[in-house]
Design a protein around this motif. Structure first.
Motif, short mmCIF file in Angstrom:
data_model
loop_
_atom_site.label_atom_id
_atom_site.label_comp_id
_atom_site.label_asym_id
_atom_site.label_seq_id
_atom_site.Cartn_x
_atom_site.Cartn_y
_atom_site.Cartn_z
N UNK A 50 45.98 13.60 -14.95
CA UNK A 50 44.68 12.97 -15.19
C UNK A 50 44.91 11.72 -16.04
N UNK A 51 44.92 10.55 -15.40
CA UNK A 51 45.18 9.29 -16.10
C UNK A 51 43.86 8.65 -16.49
N UNK A 52 43.69 8.38 -17.79
CA UNK A 52 42.44 7.80 -18.29
C UNK A 52 42.72 6.52 -19.09
N UNK A 56 35.99 9.24 -21.27
CA UNK A 56 35.05 9.91 -20.37
C UNK A 56 34.62 11.24 -20.95
N UNK A 57 33.40 11.64 -20.66
CA UNK A 57 32.95 13.01 -20.94
C UNK A 57 32.95 13.81 -19.64
N UNK A 58 32.10 13.41 -18.68
CA UNK A 58 31.91 14.17 -17.46
C UNK A 58 33.16 14.20 -16.57
N UNK A 59 33.80 13.04 -16.38
CA UNK A 59 34.94 13.00 -15.47
C UNK A 59 36.10 13.84 -15.98
N UNK A 60 36.41 13.70 -17.26
CA UNK A 60 37.53 14.47 -17.81
C UNK A 60 37.23 15.96 -17.78
N UNK A 61 36.05 16.35 -18.23
CA UNK A 61 35.71 17.77 -18.27
C UNK A 61 35.63 18.35 -16.86
N UNK A 62 35.05 17.58 -15.93
CA UNK A 62 34.89 18.07 -14.56
C UNK A 62 36.25 18.32 -13.91
N UNK A 75 46.97 17.89 -16.54
CA UNK A 75 47.70 17.25 -17.65
C UNK A 75 47.03 15.91 -17.96
N UNK A 76 46.40 15.83 -19.14
CA UNK A 76 45.69 14.61 -19.54
C UNK A 76 46.68 13.55 -20.02
N UNK A 77 46.56 12.35 -19.48
CA UNK A 77 47.41 11.22 -19.86
C UNK A 77 46.51 10.05 -20.24
N UNK A 78 46.29 9.87 -21.55
CA UNK A 78 45.46 8.78 -22.04
C UNK A 78 46.19 7.46 -22.01
N UNK A 103 49.02 16.00 -7.46
CA UNK A 103 47.91 15.05 -7.27
C UNK A 103 47.73 14.26 -8.56
N UNK A 104 47.04 13.11 -8.44
CA UNK A 104 46.82 12.23 -9.59
C UNK A 104 45.36 11.78 -9.58
N UNK A 105 44.71 11.90 -10.73
CA UNK A 105 43.39 11.30 -10.91
C UNK A 105 43.55 10.06 -11.78
N UNK A 106 42.81 9.00 -11.45
CA UNK A 106 42.85 7.77 -12.25
C UNK A 106 41.44 7.32 -12.57
N UNK A 107 41.18 7.06 -13.85
CA UNK A 107 39.91 6.47 -14.30
C UNK A 107 40.26 5.26 -15.14
N UNK A 108 39.87 4.09 -14.65
CA UNK A 108 40.24 2.88 -15.38
C UNK A 108 39.50 1.66 -14.86
#
Length: 311
Positions: A50-52, A56-62, A75-78, A103-108
């Motif tokens: 989980x790349x941030x 985020x509140x909703x995206x990270x928790x969801x 695995x959270x990666x700030x 898999x990889x999530x990206x929020x940026x």
């Protein structure tokens, strides 16, 4: 699942109306199971990065809860945890993470970044938000509309405010693909990019929906949904006073609710909200507001995306 295994979720441009419908149906099933206390095992043994770049509140928790509910490890990666894009190229980071994660999530910020991660990682990549698109939010929005109004086809969906931000872009795609009558009400200087309007108009023609871009607030008449977002997106804070002055007439308040002439209209917002800017406290806390159902549905629809593409 229409061949979604291994597919990235970068923008709803890449998904047919049938595939979107399947994801919504799966999300409803997974939501019902969670309400009954039934946890799944579809993602057992999977690891999701989980790349941030943006908080985020909703995206990270969801994403976190969706992973753990189905047996995966998130695995959270700030932004200070990895060297994405400055000490190491996105391309190289993608190839490293793709060897370690399923898999990889990206929020940026940049849509290009999430696309590079998908191109080079070799695993499904999920767009948790970029400056251009926010597709996981749109799935949650569509599920919420279905739950409250029974269907999507031919529902009049009004988005009011900044008509060229990531939410307006993504809602246009999702609503037009699903046969809704999408209306964006915004000052002309904040209208969406013309190429995207042309593309979404074609989606609407195929699905039996429509797309209207206007400044006219009287267009809310007959609305089934009133939707808004913050007037200044993350990174645009210096434009706040200018935007407030420009968009104050576009605030969703009880007068605007009355103008819809629909007692069953619902109010939606992707959150967080700046109350008394884009929406009044009165509307936000009213019987019309379904914002917390919408927020919860982020988890169920994100879970559906991961189950469909990973299991």
């Amino acid at each position: 699942m229409f061949g979604l295994k291994g597919k990235s979720f970068l923008t709803l441009h890449d998904f047919s109306s049938e595939q979107i419908g399947e994801l919504l149906e799966l999300a409803a099933v997974l939501k019902a199971k969670k309400k009954m206390g039934i946890k799944g095992e579809t993602l057992n043994g999977k690891n999701v990065a989980l790349i941030f770049e943006k908080p985020s509140t909703r995206t990270r928790c969801a994403f976190t809860i969706a992973c753990t509910d189905e047996g995966a490890h998130p695995e959270y990666l700030g932004k200070n945890d990895i060297q994405l894009g400055y000490k190491e190229s996105v391309k190289d980071t993608a190839r490293v993470l793709g060897r370690m994660f399923d898999a990889i999530e990206f929020r940026g910020f940049s849509q290009k970044t999430v696309e590079e991660l998908a191109e080079y990682s070799g695993v499904p990549v999920y767009n948790g938000l970029t400056d251009m698109y926010h597709p996981t939010q749109i799935l949650a929005d569509l599920l919420t509309v279905k739950e409250h109004l029974g269907s999507l086809k031919r529902k009049k969906f009004i988005y009011i405010g900044d008509g060229r931000n990531n939410m307006a872009n993504s809602l246009m795609i999702g609503c037009c693909k699903m046969g809704m009558h999408m209306v964006i009400i915004a000052p002309e200087s904040l209208w969406p990019e013309s190429g995207l309007v042309t593309t979404c108009t074609a989606y609407a023609k195929k699905s039996g929906g429509s797309l209207t871009i206007t400044e006219d607030l009287n267009s809310v008449k007959g609305a089934d949904v009133l939707y808004t977002d913050v007037w200044c997106s993350m990174g645009e804070e210096e434009k706040a006073s200018e935007r407030i002055k420009m968009l104050k007439p576009y605030q969703i308040n009880m007068d605007l609710i009355t103008k819809t002439e629909n007692e069953n209209v619902i109010f939606m917002h992707c959150l967080p909200a700046v109350k008394e800017n884009e929406v009044t406290e009165e509307v936000f806390e009213s019987k019309y507001s379904v914002v917390f159902d919408e927020a919860e549905n982020r988890m169920h629809t994100i879970k559906a995306v991961m189950v469909a593409t990973l299991s």
